[in-house]
Design a protein around this motif. Structure first.
Motif, PDB file in Angstrom:
ATOM      1  N   ASN A  67       0.810  -1.223   0.000  1.00 12.37           N
ATOM      2  CA  ASN A  67       0.000   0.000   0.000  1.00 12.37           C
ATOM      3  C   ASN A  67       0.842   1.272   0.000  1.00 12.37           C
ATOM      4  O   ASN A  67       0.314   2.354  -0.258  1.00 12.37           O
ATOM      5  N   CYS A  68       2.113   1.144   0.305  1.00  8.66           N
ATOM      6  CA  CYS A  68       3.007   2.304   0.302  1.00  8.66           C
ATOM      7  C   CYS A  68       3.956   2.293  -0.895  1.00  8.66           C
ATOM      8  O   CYS A  68       4.971   2.999  -0.887  1.00  8.66           O
ATOM      9  N   SER A  69       3.651   1.505  -1.909  1.00  7.33           N
ATOM     10  CA  SER A  69       4.518   1.433  -3.083  1.00  7.33           C
ATOM     11  C   SER A  69       4.264   2.556  -4.071  1.00  7.33           C
ATOM     12  O   SER A  69       5.101   2.843  -4.927  1.00  7.33           O
ATOM     13  N   GLY A  70       3.081   3.167  -3.981  1.00  6.14           N
ATOM     14  CA  GLY A  70       2.725   4.206  -4.944  1.00  6.14           C
ATOM     15  C   GLY A  70       2.195   3.654  -6.240  1.00  6.14           C
ATOM     16  O   GLY A  70       1.972   4.422  -7.191  1.00  6.14           O
ATOM     17  N   ILE A  71       1.984   2.340  -6.314  1.00 11.32           N
ATOM     18  CA  ILE A  71       1.482   1.720  -7.545  1.00 11.32           C
ATOM     19  C   ILE A  71      -0.048   1.791  -7.577  1.00 11.32           C
ATOM     20  O   ILE A  71      -0.639   2.316  -8.528  1.00 11.32           O
ATOM     21  N   ASP A  72      -0.676   1.249  -6.554  1.00  5.70           N
ATOM     22  CA  ASP A  72      -2.139   1.297  -6.487  1.00  5.70           C
ATOM     23  C   ASP A  72      -2.639   2.677  -6.062  1.00  5.70           C
ATOM     24  O   ASP A  72      -3.681   3.136  -6.530  1.00  5.70           O
ATOM     25  N   ASP A  73      -1.947   3.315  -5.162  1.00  4.94           N
ATOM     26  CA  ASP A  73      -2.318   4.655  -4.693  1.00  4.94           C
ATOM     27  C   ASP A  73      -1.154   5.596  -4.969  1.00  4.94           C
ATOM     28  O   ASP A  73      -0.197   5.661  -4.193  1.00  4.94           O
ATOM     29  N   PRO A  74      -1.207   6.336  -6.090  1.00  4.53           N
ATOM     30  CA  PRO A  74      -0.081   7.215  -6.452  1.00  4.53           C
ATOM     31  C   PRO A  74       0.181   8.329  -5.449  1.00  4.53           C
ATOM     32  O   PRO A  74       1.236   8.966  -5.507  1.00  4.53           O
ATOM     33  N   THR A  75      -0.757   8.571  -4.531  1.00  4.55           N
ATOM     34  CA  THR A  75      -0.553   9.644  -3.551  1.00  4.55           C
ATOM     35  C   THR A  75       0.033   9.117  -2.247  1.00  4.55           C
ATOM     36  O   THR A  75       0.212   9.904  -1.298  1.00  4.55           O
ATOM     37  N   PHE A  76       0.312   7.832  -2.141  1.00  2.01           N
ATOM     38  CA  PHE A  76       0.916   7.228  -0.940  1.00  2.01           C
ATOM     39  C   PHE A  76       0.079   7.495   0.313  1.00  2.01           C
ATOM     40  O   PHE A  76       0.621   7.602   1.410  1.00  2.01           O
ATOM     41  N   GLY A  77      -1.226   7.610   0.143  1.00  2.00           N
ATOM     42  CA  GLY A  77      -2.126   7.813   1.273  1.00  2.00           C
ATOM     43  C   GLY A  77      -2.244   9.252   1.743  1.00  2.00           C
ATOM     44  O   GLY A  77      -3.058   9.533   2.632  1.00  2.00           O
ATOM     45  N   TYR A  78      -1.499  10.177   1.175  1.00  3.03           N
ATOM     46  CA  TYR A  78      -1.545  11.563   1.643  1.00  3.03           C
ATOM     47  C   TYR A  78      -2.879  12.227   1.318  1.00  3.03           C
ATOM     48  O   TYR A  78      -3.336  13.100   2.064  1.00  3.03           O
ATOM     49  N   SER A  79      -3.496  11.814   0.223  1.00  2.00           N
ATOM     50  CA  SER A  79      -4.787  12.408  -0.136  1.00  2.00           C
ATOM     51  C   SER A  79      -5.897  11.969   0.809  1.00  2.00           C
ATOM     52  O   SER A  79      -6.969  12.591   0.844  1.00  2.00           O
ATOM     53  N   LYS A  80      -5.655  10.921   1.585  1.00  3.04           N
ATOM     54  CA  LYS A  80      -6.654  10.415   2.534  1.00  3.04           C
ATOM     55  C   LYS A  80      -6.291  10.738   3.982  1.00  3.04           C
ATOM     56  O   LYS A  80      -7.000  10.333   4.895  1.00  3.04           O
ATOM     57  N   GLY A  81      -5.195  11.398   4.189  1.00  2.00           N
ATOM     58  CA  GLY A  81      -4.752  11.671   5.550  1.00  2.00           C
ATOM     59  C   GLY A  81      -4.134  10.461   6.222  1.00  2.00           C
ATOM     60  O   GLY A  81      -4.061  10.398   7.454  1.00  2.00           O
ATOM     61  N   GLN A  82      -3.654   9.511   5.396  1.00  2.51           N
ATOM     62  CA  GLN A  82      -3.009   8.299   5.904  1.00  2.51           C
ATOM     63  C   GLN A  82      -1.629   8.165   5.247  1.00  2.51           C
ATOM     64  O   GLN A  82      -1.415   7.328   4.375  1.00  2.51           O
ATOM     65  N   PRO A  83      -0.681   8.993   5.632  1.00  5.87           N
ATOM     66  CA  PRO A  83       0.595   9.075   4.911  1.00  5.87           C
ATOM     67  C   PRO A  83       1.489   7.850   5.110  1.00  5.87           C
ATOM     68  O   PRO A  83       1.468   7.205   6.151  1.00  5.87           O
ATOM     69  N   CYS A  84       2.252   7.571   4.073  1.00  6.61           N
ATOM     70  CA  CYS A  84       3.292   6.543   4.130  1.00  6.61           C
ATOM     71  C   CYS A  84       4.644   7.228   4.316  1.00  6.61           C
ATOM     72  O   CYS A  84       4.946   8.234   3.668  1.00  6.61           O
ATOM     73  N   ILE A  85       5.464   6.661   5.173  1.00  5.74           N
ATOM     74  CA  ILE A  85       6.826   7.155   5.410  1.00  5.74           C
ATOM     75  C   ILE A  85       7.770   5.965   5.323  1.00  5.74           C
ATOM     76  O   ILE A  85       7.498   4.902   5.907  1.00  5.74           O
ATOM     77  N   LEU A  86       8.854   6.133   4.598  1.00  2.09           N
ATOM     78  CA  LEU A  86       9.823   5.056   4.398  1.00  2.09           C
ATOM     79  C   LEU A  86      10.984   5.213   5.365  1.00  2.09           C
ATOM     80  O   LEU A  86      11.460   6.331   5.612  1.00  2.09           O
ATOM     81  N   LEU A  87      11.449   4.086   5.871  1.00  3.41           N
ATOM     82  CA  LEU A  87      12.568   4.065   6.809  1.00  3.41           C
ATOM     83  C   LEU A  87      13.680   3.206   6.231  1.00  3.41           C
ATOM     84  O   LEU A  87      13.425   2.101   5.729  1.00  3.41           O
ATOM     85  N   LYS A  88      14.905   3.705   6.278  1.00  2.04           N
ATOM     86  CA  LYS A  88      16.043   2.914   5.803  1.00  2.04           C
ATOM     87  C   LYS A  88      17.220   3.056   6.753  1.00  2.04           C
ATOM     88  O   LYS A  88      17.418   4.099   7.371  1.00  2.04           O
TER      89      LYS A  88
END
Length: 327
Positions: A199-220
Motif C-alpha cells: 500500500n506504500c509502493s505508490g502503484i495502487d495509490d499514487p498519492t501514498f495515502g496523503y490524499s486520505k490523511g493516511q501518509p506513508c513514510i519510508l525508513l532505511k
C-alpha cells in the motif's frame, strides 16, 4: 717643585684662557638674544630635507641601478642562486610529502575500511525529507501534500520492479548474502522491488495515502560496509508516540512483512564493488493519526546489537519526527 718664575707664567696663561672662554660665552649669549631661532634652524640645515622626487629617485635606483646593474640590491647572479636554492628546497619538500602520502595509501584499501572496530550500530533516515523532520499538510489542500508525493516517487524510481529485475538478482530470504572473491571484484545485489511495499509502493495509490490523511513514510538504515545487523535475526521496526498522548497514534501498518529488514540484503560491500545495491526499506503506513495535532513519533530499530536509547544521538537506531495532519 716648579720654580717661582714658572708658576707665575702658568697663572698668567690660565688667567688669559679664562678670559677668552668668558668672552666666547658672552658672544654666544649675544647671538642667542639677537637670533633665538638660529639653534632650531641649524639642525634642519644639517639634516637636510627630502622631497617626493628625491624619494621616487631613490626607489627607482633601488629597483634598478644601471651603474651597478642590480635589482633591489642584488645582481642577476645573486637572484639566480637564490631562486635555484628555493626551487631545489621546495622540490625536495614536495617529494618527501608525496612519498609519505604514497606509503600511507599503500596501507589502505579503496574497497574496505582498515579499522572497523569502532563503527557504531546503524543510524536511520526517513523519506520523504523536505523541510526538516516535520511532515505537515492539509488533506483538503493538495498543494500542501503534493511535494511529499513527488519526493516519494523520485526516491522509489530506483526500486521499480523492472529496474530491479534488470540489474539485480533474486536471493534466498532469511540468510546473509555473503560473497567471496577479491575486494575489487564486483558484487551482486539482491532485488528489492517497489511492489514489496504494497500500500506504500505508490502503484495502487499514487498519492501514498496523503490524499486520505493516511501518509506513508519510508525508513532505511544507513549503509555500513561489512555490517551484519541482528546477528542472524532480522531487525524489526516499531513506532510510538515519543512524548504526549499515546492515543494520538492508533494504528500503523508496516511493509514488507511485519516491518523487518531481511538478512539477504547484508552485508554491504561498498559503492565501488556493490554498484547496483539498493538499501532495503520498511514502509510505515500511518492509517489512524489524530487530526489537527502535532504528534511527535519515534520509530526504532529492534534487534541484537542495536542501540536505540542513546539520548545524545536521535538518529542512532531510531528516528524522531512530527506528523501534523489537517482536515
Amino acid at each position: 717643585m716648579l720654580s717661582p718664575g714658572t708658576q707665575c707664567n702658568l697663572k698668567i696663561q690660565l688667567a688669559c684662557g679664562g678670559c677668552v672662554l668668558q668672552l666666547f660665552q658672552e658672544n654666544k649669549h649675544e647671538e642667542k638674544v639677537q637670533n633665538p631661532d638660529r639653534e632650531k634652524d641649524e639642525p634642519k640645515a644639517d639634516m637636510g630635507s627630502k622631497t617626493w622626487a628625491d624619494l621616487a629617485g631613490e626607489m627607482k635606483i633601488f629597483l634598478w641601478n644601471p651603474e651597478e646593474r642590480t635589482c633591489m640590491g642584488r645582481t642577476a647572479k645573486s637572484w639566480g642562486l637564490i631562486l635555484l636554492f628555493y626551487f631545489i628546497f621546495y622540490t625536495c619538500l614536495a617529494g618527501m610529502f608525496a612519498f609519505c602520502l604514497y606509503v600511507m595509501l599503500l596501507t589502505l584499501s579503496p574497497y574496505t575500511p582498515r579499522y572497523r572496530d569502532r563503527v557504531s550500530p546503524p543510524g536511520v533516515m526517513i523519506r520523504p525529507y523536505l523541510n526538516g523532520f516535520t511532515i505537515a499538510f492539509n488533506v483538503s489542500q493538495p498543494s500542501t501534500w503534493q511535494p511529499y508525493v513527488d519526493s516519494m516517487h523520485h526516491f522509489l524510481a530506483a526500486y521499480d520492479d523492472k529496474v530491479q529485475e534488470e540489474k539485480n538478482i533474486e536471493c534466498v530470504p532469511g540468510q546473509y548474502f555473503i560473497q567471496g572473491g577479491n575486494d575489487g571484484e564486483e558484487k551482486k545485489a539482491c532485488q528489492f522491488k517497489r511492489s514489496l511495499l504494497q500500500n506504500c509502493s505508490g502503484i495502487d495509490d499514487p498519492t501514498f495515502g496523503y490524499s486520505k490523511g493516511q501518509p506513508c513514510i519510508l525508513l532505511k538504515m544507513n549503509r555500513i560496509i561489512g555490517y551484519r545487523p541482528g546477528a542472524g535475526v532480522p531487525v524489526s521496526v516499531d513506532c510510538k508516540v515519543q512524548k504526549g498522548n499515546e492515543s494520538h497514534l492508533r494504528s500503523v501498518d508496516f511493509y514488507p512483512g511485519n516491518g523487518t529488514f531481511d538478512l539477504m540484503y547484508y552485508p554491504y560491500y561498498g559503492k565501488f564493488t556493490h554498484v547496483n545495491y539498493t538499501s532495503p526499506l520498511v514502509a510505515m503506513h500511518f492509517t489512524d493519526v489524530q487530526r489537527n495535532y502535532l504528534v511527535p513519533i519515534q520509530c526504532s530499530l529492534n534487534g541484537k546489537g542495536i542501540i536505540n536509547d542513546l539520548n545524545s544521538d536521535r538518529f542512532l537506531g531510531r528516528i524522531i519526527f512530527t506528523l501534523s495532519i489537517g482536515k
